[in-house]
Scaffold this motif. Structure first.
Motif, PDB file in Angstrom:
ATOM      1  N   VAL A 258       0.865  -1.179   0.000  1.00  0.00           N
ATOM      2  CA  VAL A 258       0.000   0.000   0.000  1.00  0.00           C
ATOM      3  C   VAL A 258       0.897   1.224   0.000  1.00  0.00           C
ATOM      4  CG1 VAL A 258      -1.708   1.296   1.335  1.00  0.00           C
ATOM      5  CG2 VAL A 258      -1.873  -1.196   1.166  1.00  0.00           C
ATOM      6  N   ARG A 259       0.578   2.190  -0.870  1.00  0.00           N
ATOM      7  CA  ARG A 259       1.463   3.334  -1.083  1.00  0.00           C
ATOM      8  C   ARG A 259       0.835   4.619  -0.541  1.00  0.00           C
ATOM      9  NH1 ARG A 259       2.613   2.483  -7.503  1.00  0.00           N
ATOM     10  NH2 ARG A 259       0.518   3.350  -7.614  1.00  0.00           N
ATOM     11  N   ALA A 260       1.674   5.497  -0.042  1.00  0.00           N
ATOM     12  CA  ALA A 260       1.213   6.842   0.287  1.00  0.00           C
ATOM     13  C   ALA A 260       0.861   7.542  -1.011  1.00  0.00           C
ATOM     14  CB  ALA A 260       2.303   7.607   1.027  1.00  0.00           C
ATOM     15  N   VAL A 261      -0.313   8.173  -1.056  1.00  0.00           N
ATOM     16  CA  VAL A 261      -0.737   8.797  -2.319  1.00  0.00           C
ATOM     17  C   VAL A 261       0.004  10.101  -2.577  1.00  0.00           C
ATOM     18  CG1 VAL A 261      -3.000   7.705  -2.282  1.00  0.00           C
ATOM     19  CG2 VAL A 261      -2.706   9.969  -1.231  1.00  0.00           C
ATOM     20  N   GLY A 262       0.570  10.694  -1.541  1.00  0.00           N
ATOM     21  CA  GLY A 262       1.310  11.939  -1.715  1.00  0.00           C
ATOM     22  C   GLY A 262       2.209  12.196  -0.518  1.00  0.00           C
ATOM     23  N   THR A 263       2.949  13.285  -0.571  1.00  0.00           N
ATOM     24  CA  THR A 263       3.832  13.672   0.529  1.00  0.00           C
ATOM     25  C   THR A 263       3.004  14.017   1.763  1.00  0.00           C
ATOM     26  OG1 THR A 263       5.457  14.542  -1.027  1.00  0.00           O
ATOM     27  CG2 THR A 263       5.606  15.310   1.246  1.00  0.00           C
ATOM     28  N   GLY A 264       3.458  13.578   2.901  1.00  0.00           N
ATOM     29  CA  GLY A 264       2.721  13.891   4.122  1.00  0.00           C
ATOM     30  C   GLY A 264       3.386  13.342   5.360  1.00  0.00           C
ATOM     31  N   GLU A 265       2.648  13.421   6.476  1.00  0.00           N
ATOM     32  CA  GLU A 265       3.133  12.937   7.774  1.00  0.00           C
ATOM     33  C   GLU A 265       2.130  11.947   8.348  1.00  0.00           C
ATOM     34  OE1 GLU A 265       4.169  14.572  12.290  1.00  0.00           O
ATOM     35  OE2 GLU A 265       3.617  15.980  10.689  1.00  0.00           O
ATOM     36  N   VAL A 266       2.633  10.837   8.866  1.00  0.00           N
ATOM     37  CA  VAL A 266       1.775   9.839   9.491  1.00  0.00           C
ATOM     38  C   VAL A 266       1.311  10.402  10.836  1.00  0.00           C
ATOM     39  CG1 VAL A 266       1.616   7.498  10.396  1.00  0.00           C
ATOM     40  CG2 VAL A 266       2.995   7.961   8.355  1.00  0.00           C
ATOM     41  N   VAL A 267      -0.004  10.575  10.973  1.00  0.00           N
ATOM     42  CA  VAL A 267      -0.536  11.131  12.220  1.00  0.00           C
ATOM     43  C   VAL A 267      -1.253  10.075  13.056  1.00  0.00           C
ATOM     44  CG1 VAL A 267      -0.752  13.462  11.299  1.00  0.00           C
ATOM     45  CG2 VAL A 267      -2.665  11.864  11.057  1.00  0.00           C
ATOM     46  N   LYS A 268      -1.478   8.878  12.485  1.00  0.00           N
ATOM     47  CA  LYS A 268      -2.157   7.854  13.263  1.00  0.00           C
ATOM     48  C   LYS A 268      -1.805   6.478  12.736  1.00  0.00           C
ATOM     49  CE  LYS A 268      -6.793   6.316  14.710  1.00  0.00           C
ATOM     50  NZ  LYS A 268      -8.251   6.531  14.542  1.00  0.00           N
ATOM     51  N   VAL A 269      -1.489   5.567  13.632  1.00  0.00           N
ATOM     52  CA  VAL A 269      -1.360   4.139  13.341  1.00  0.00           C
ATOM     53  C   VAL A 269      -2.157   3.423  14.412  1.00  0.00           C
ATOM     54  CG1 VAL A 269       0.179   2.165  13.117  1.00  0.00           C
ATOM     55  CG2 VAL A 269       0.917   4.399  12.278  1.00  0.00           C
ATOM     56  N   SER A 270      -3.207   2.719  13.993  1.00  0.00           N
ATOM     57  CA  SER A 270      -4.092   2.073  14.955  1.00  0.00           C
ATOM     58  C   SER A 270      -4.316   0.621  14.562  1.00  0.00           C
ATOM     59  CB  SER A 270      -5.430   2.815  15.008  1.00  0.00           C
ATOM     60  OG  SER A 270      -6.357   2.145  15.842  1.00  0.00           O
ATOM     61  N   CYS A 271      -4.541  -0.227  15.550  1.00  0.00           N
ATOM     62  CA  CYS A 271      -4.737  -1.655  15.290  1.00  0.00           C
ATOM     63  C   CYS A 271      -5.935  -2.184  16.057  1.00  0.00           C
ATOM     64  CB  CYS A 271      -3.480  -2.438  15.661  1.00  0.00           C
ATOM     65  SG  CYS A 271      -2.028  -1.993  14.708  1.00  0.00           S
ATOM     66  N   SER A 272      -7.030  -1.439  16.048  1.00  0.00           N
ATOM     67  CA  SER A 272      -8.229  -1.902  16.734  1.00  0.00           C
ATOM     68  C   SER A 272      -9.445  -1.257  16.093  1.00  0.00           C
ATOM     69  CB  SER A 272      -8.166  -1.542  18.224  1.00  0.00           C
ATOM     70  OG  SER A 272      -8.113  -0.137  18.390  1.00  0.00           O
ATOM     71  N   GLY A 273     -10.605  -1.810  16.399  1.00  0.00           N
ATOM     72  CA  GLY A 273     -11.836  -1.217  15.916  1.00  0.00           C
ATOM     73  C   GLY A 273     -12.265  -1.754  14.571  1.00  0.00           C
ATOM     74  N   ALA A 274     -13.291  -1.120  14.005  1.00  0.00           N
ATOM     75  CA  ALA A 274     -13.890  -1.594  12.753  1.00  0.00           C
ATOM     76  C   ALA A 274     -12.918  -1.539  11.578  1.00  0.00           C
ATOM     77  CB  ALA A 274     -15.141  -0.781  12.437  1.00  0.00           C
ATOM     78  N   PHE A 275     -12.009  -0.578  11.596  1.00  0.00           N
ATOM     79  CA  PHE A 275     -11.064  -0.440  10.491  1.00  0.00           C
ATOM     80  C   PHE A 275      -9.873  -1.387  10.604  1.00  0.00           C
ATOM     81  CE2 PHE A 275     -12.942   3.927  10.109  1.00  0.00           C
ATOM     82  CZ  PHE A 275     -13.450   3.752   8.827  1.00  0.00           C
TER      83      PHE A 275
END
Length: 352
Positions: A258-275
């Motif tokens: 999976v690729r970042a679609v553009g330049t940016g900063e990672v503001v969240k990494v989560s491993c729970s919930g519906a997503f």
């Protein structure tokens, strides 16, 4: 007991430390632990097999196309050879007709007798020369045709042999590709099992730094996956969502980079919930992109990313009915602020 009574604060600290250690994954399951079964090992293996499968498929397709070209060339040469043989047979028939005509016209008499019997000897000589020239021309044409036939037969045989060699090589490449894909499929589901365990525990295992291929994107924005089929679209209804679908789904196998679609900063990494396992990236202008239902992550919160950089691997974690990437574009990092990602990407030069 005396230790507990004399150092109650130290005892509490030790108990907390033991609880933290117990909650941590075992050494063999850590994000950077060596061994085939570690999350980093499986993620890297899936990424490697993914690239190997793509390379094997490309080689197979190149070989198949070359085999088709060789087969078409052999077929064309065979058709030309048939035409050449028919032309040679026609020339031989013409030569036979000339010889038969000469015989009927008294071809067995000496030329002197023909001249004595002819009403116009000069016309007879002109006719004789014409017949001779026709015979010579036919002989030469037949000779050329026979040489062409022999050359074409050699070329056709070589082309047919090259086609057979390519067919054999392609069969070997097909077996190789199937073997890689079988290993990849097994590794994919092992990776997904680890992802499901992380989601069940509600804790991420940490980023797996994948060896990424050399890519130079000329555009500032790219699609989140390279090869895909679009599935559920933005705004579509269904029993799986409380209201409406808030993103665009890309149907891809587990482990797809999976690729970042553009330049940016990672503001969240989560491993729970519906997503399930998800990543949210903030881009210039205040927009955020979300990548959900992943099997693994390759970035940590706070990382800077560039267009096309691998930030994770697709999966089917969380509320998911099958392997896919759920992609959202939001005006805030949180749910409820999504916009249709397809026209948003189109405005940035990415057509899906």
């Amino acid at each position: 007991m005396r230790f507990t009574r004399r150092h109650p604060l130290l005892t509490a600290v030790l108990l907390c430390a033991l609880a933290v250690l117990a909650a941590r994954p075992a050494d063999g399951d850590g994000p950077h632990a060596p061994g085939h079964g570690s999350v980093s090992g499986i993620s890297a293996e899936v990424a490697r097999l993914y690239e190997e499968a793509a390379t094997a498929t490309e080689r197979y397709e190149d070989g198949r196309r070359e085999a088709e070209r060789q087969r078409a060339r052999a077929h064309r040469l065979e058709e030309r050879l048939d035409r050449e043989r028919r032309e040679t047979a026609g020339l031989r028939e013409d030569l036979g007709r000339i010889a038969s005509s000469q015989y009927r016209d008294g071809g067995g008499l000496p030329l002197t007798a023909h001249m004595l019997l002819a009403d116009d000897p000069d016309e007879l000589m002109r006719g004789q020369r014409a017949v001779q020239q026709a015979e010579v021309s036919l002989d030469r044409a037949i000779d050329r045709s026979e040489r062409a036939e022999a050359r074409l037969a050699r070329d056709e045989a070589r082309a047919a042999a090259a086609w057979r060699r390519l067919e054999k090589r392609n069969a070997e490449l097909a077996d190789l590709r199937q073997g890689i894909e079988a290993k990849l499929e097994a590794a994919r589901w092992k990776l997904q099992g680890q992802a499901d365990a992380s989601v069940a525990a509600g804790a991420c295992r940490g980023a797996v730094r994948l060896d990424q291929p050399e890519t130079r994107f000329t555009s500032r924005w790219v699609a989140p996956v390279e090869t895909y089929e679009l599935s559920a679209s933005y705004g579509s209804g269904g029993a799986r969502w409380a209201n409406r679908h808030t993103g665009q789904d890309f149907a891809v196998p587990i482990g797809t980079p999976v690729r970042a679609v553009g330049t940016g900063e990672v503001v969240k990494v989560s491993c729970s919930g519906a997503f399930g396992i998800e990543i949210v990236v903030r881009h210039a202008g205040g927009y955020h992109t979300q990548y959900a239902h992943l099997a693994a992550v390759a970035v940590d919160q706070g990382d800077r990313v560039t267009p096309g950089q691998w930030i994770g691997q697709s999966g089917t974690s969380g509320n998911s009915t099958g392997p896919h990437l759920h992609f959202e574009v939001r005006v805030t990092p949180e749910m409820g602020s999504a916009v249709d990602p397809v026209p948003w990407l189109a405005r940035h030069g990415v057509s899906l």
